[in-house]
Design a protein around this motif. Structure first.
Motif, PDB file in Angstrom:
ATOM      1  N   LYS A 159      54.951 -63.509  18.393  1.00 29.24           N
ATOM      2  CA  LYS A 159      56.327 -63.126  18.710  1.00 29.24           C
ATOM      3  C   LYS A 159      56.417 -61.602  18.850  1.00 29.24           C
ATOM      4  CE  LYS A 159      61.048 -64.170  17.331  1.00 29.24           C
ATOM      5  NZ  LYS A 159      61.513 -64.232  18.699  1.00 29.24           N
ATOM      6  N   PHE A 160      55.757 -60.875  17.945  1.00 26.43           N
ATOM      7  CA  PHE A 160      55.725 -59.411  18.011  1.00 26.43           C
ATOM      8  C   PHE A 160      55.079 -58.956  19.324  1.00 26.43           C
ATOM      9  CE2 PHE A 160      53.274 -55.498  17.352  1.00 26.43           C
ATOM     10  CZ  PHE A 160      54.301 -54.614  17.068  1.00 26.43           C
ATOM     11  N   TYR A 161      53.927 -59.535  19.659  1.00 25.39           N
ATOM     12  CA  TYR A 161      53.245 -59.158  20.899  1.00 25.39           C
ATOM     13  C   TYR A 161      54.149 -59.421  22.107  1.00 25.39           C
ATOM     14  CZ  TYR A 161      48.786 -59.064  18.286  1.00 25.39           C
ATOM     15  OH  TYR A 161      47.764 -58.797  17.403  1.00 25.39           O
ATOM     16  N   THR A 162      54.877 -60.512  22.083  1.00 23.26           N
ATOM     17  CA  THR A 162      55.790 -60.842  23.181  1.00 23.26           C
ATOM     18  C   THR A 162      56.909 -59.814  23.264  1.00 23.26           C
ATOM     19  OG1 THR A 162      55.284 -63.197  22.926  1.00 23.26           O
ATOM     20  CG2 THR A 162      57.296 -62.640  24.120  1.00 23.26           C
ATOM     21  N   GLU A 163      57.500 -59.482  22.111  1.00 20.20           N
ATOM     22  CA  GLU A 163      58.604 -58.517  22.078  1.00 20.20           C
ATOM     23  C   GLU A 163      58.146 -57.122  22.490  1.00 20.20           C
ATOM     24  OE1 GLU A 163      60.018 -59.023  18.091  1.00 20.20           O
ATOM     25  OE2 GLU A 163      61.115 -60.859  18.596  1.00 20.20           O
ATOM     26  N   GLU A 164      56.884 -56.799  22.236  1.00 10.87           N
ATOM     27  CA  GLU A 164      56.332 -55.495  22.608  1.00 10.87           C
ATOM     28  C   GLU A 164      55.866 -55.453  24.067  1.00 10.87           C
ATOM     29  OE1 GLU A 164      55.938 -52.480  20.785  1.00 10.87           O
ATOM     30  OE2 GLU A 164      57.448 -53.514  19.569  1.00 10.87           O
ATOM     31  N   GLY A 165      56.013 -56.580  24.776  1.00 10.00           N
ATOM     32  CA  GLY A 165      55.614 -56.632  26.176  1.00 10.00           C
ATOM     33  C   GLY A 165      54.122 -56.814  26.392  1.00 10.00           C
ATOM     34  N   MET A 166      53.419 -57.205  25.346  1.00  7.78           N
ATOM     35  CA  MET A 166      51.972 -57.374  25.438  1.00  7.78           C
ATOM     36  C   MET A 166      51.600 -58.759  25.986  1.00  7.78           C
ATOM     37  SD  MET A 166      51.231 -55.525  21.794  1.00  7.78           S
ATOM     38  CE  MET A 166      49.459 -55.614  21.738  1.00  7.78           C
ATOM     39  N   THR A 172      45.636 -67.395  31.033  1.00  5.62           N
ATOM     40  CA  THR A 172      45.719 -65.937  31.010  1.00  5.62           C
ATOM     41  C   THR A 172      46.241 -65.425  29.673  1.00  5.62           C
ATOM     42  OG1 THR A 172      47.893 -66.038  32.080  1.00  5.62           O
ATOM     43  CG2 THR A 172      45.988 -65.671  33.503  1.00  5.62           C
ATOM     44  N   THR A 173      47.159 -66.148  29.067  1.00  2.00           N
ATOM     45  CA  THR A 173      47.725 -65.697  27.794  1.00  2.00           C
ATOM     46  C   THR A 173      46.718 -65.834  26.664  1.00  2.00           C
ATOM     47  OG1 THR A 173      49.931 -66.333  28.580  1.00  2.00           O
ATOM     48  CG2 THR A 173      49.688 -65.890  26.230  1.00  2.00           C
ATOM     49  N   VAL A 174      45.967 -66.931  26.628  1.00  2.93           N
ATOM     50  CA  VAL A 174      44.941 -67.096  25.594  1.00  2.93           C
ATOM     51  C   VAL A 174      43.893 -65.997  25.738  1.00  2.93           C
ATOM     52  CG1 VAL A 174      43.037 -68.566  24.803  1.00  2.93           C
ATOM     53  CG2 VAL A 174      45.294 -69.559  25.200  1.00  2.93           C
ATOM     54  N   ALA A 175      43.472 -65.717  26.966  1.00  2.00           N
ATOM     55  CA  ALA A 175      42.487 -64.658  27.195  1.00  2.00           C
ATOM     56  C   ALA A 175      43.021 -63.306  26.716  1.00  2.00           C
ATOM     57  CB  ALA A 175      42.111 -64.593  28.669  1.00  2.00           C
ATOM     58  N   ARG A 176      44.299 -63.055  26.965  1.00  2.00           N
ATOM     59  CA  ARG A 176      44.912 -61.778  26.560  1.00  2.00           C
ATOM     60  C   ARG A 176      44.993 -61.679  25.038  1.00  2.00           C
ATOM     61  NH1 ARG A 176      47.293 -58.079  29.922  1.00  2.00           N
ATOM     62  NH2 ARG A 176      48.937 -56.803  29.039  1.00  2.00           N
ATOM     63  N   ILE A 177      45.351 -62.772  24.375  1.00  2.00           N
ATOM     64  CA  ILE A 177      45.424 -62.773  22.910  1.00  2.00           C
ATOM     65  C   ILE A 177      44.038 -62.507  22.322  1.00  2.00           C
ATOM     66  CG2 ILE A 177      45.833 -64.220  20.866  1.00  2.00           C
ATOM     67  CD1 ILE A 177      48.076 -65.595  22.587  1.00  2.00           C
ATOM     68  N   LEU A 186      46.200 -72.816  19.626  1.00  2.00           N
ATOM     69  CA  LEU A 186      45.050 -72.524  20.476  1.00  2.00           C
ATOM     70  C   LEU A 186      44.255 -71.302  20.010  1.00  2.00           C
ATOM     71  CD1 LEU A 186      46.607 -73.108  24.012  1.00  2.00           C
ATOM     72  CD2 LEU A 186      44.774 -74.449  22.959  1.00  2.00           C
ATOM     73  N   THR A 187      44.955 -70.302  19.476  1.00  2.00           N
ATOM     74  CA  THR A 187      44.298 -69.032  19.157  1.00  2.00           C
ATOM     75  C   THR A 187      44.162 -68.770  17.657  1.00  2.00           C
ATOM     76  OG1 THR A 187      46.391 -67.800  19.204  1.00  2.00           O
ATOM     77  CG2 THR A 187      45.174 -67.983  21.287  1.00  2.00           C
ATOM     78  N   GLU A 188      44.679 -69.692  16.848  1.00  2.00           N
ATOM     79  CA  GLU A 188      44.674 -69.523  15.393  1.00  2.00           C
ATOM     80  C   GLU A 188      45.301 -68.188  14.991  1.00  2.00           C
ATOM     81  OE1 GLU A 188      40.685 -70.259  14.037  1.00  2.00           O
ATOM     82  OE2 GLU A 188      40.796 -72.376  14.587  1.00  2.00           O
ATOM     83  N   SER A 189      46.390 -67.863  15.663  1.00  2.00           N
ATOM     84  CA  SER A 189      47.162 -66.654  15.367  1.00  2.00           C
ATOM     85  C   SER A 189      48.430 -67.060  14.640  1.00  2.00           C
ATOM     86  CB  SER A 189      47.543 -65.939  16.667  1.00  2.00           C
ATOM     87  OG  SER A 189      46.409 -65.559  17.393  1.00  2.00           O
TER      88      SER A 189
END
Length: 87
Positions: A33-40, A58-63, A24-27
């Motif tokens: 995974k890093f963003y998730t582990e960092e609590g982002m 909400t997650t796509v918007a945050r990314i 969805l975000t082309e990431s």
């Protein structure tokens, strides 16, 4: 054989996997995974198979916000601080 859901199905879903967020975000998977582990990025975890599921909208918007902040030259600690203020 891969059992990927179609983009149509993903876009209609309330929750998505990290792999689907990649699409969805082309990431990169490792970046998310890093963003998730960092609590982002927040997620819910299904107890039966320990799969993490993310609220799609909400997650796509945050990314996308994280990507914008990075392109504006903010560091990860600065982005985390900005995200905390955004809660």
């Amino acid at each position: 054989m891969s059992r990927q859901r179609s983009m149509e199905t993903i876009l209609a879903s309330e929750f998505v996997s990290i792999g689907e967020l990649v699409r969805l975000t082309e990431s990169r998977y490792s970046t998310l995974k890093f963003y998730t582990e960092e609590g982002m990025l927040s997620f819910e975890q299904a107890e039966e198979n320990l799969t993490r599921k993310f609220k799609r909208q909400t997650t796509v918007a945050r990314i996308l916000l994280i990507k914008e902040l990075k392109s504006n030259g903010l560091s990860i600690p600065q982005i985390k601080e900005t995200l905390e203020m955004d809660k």
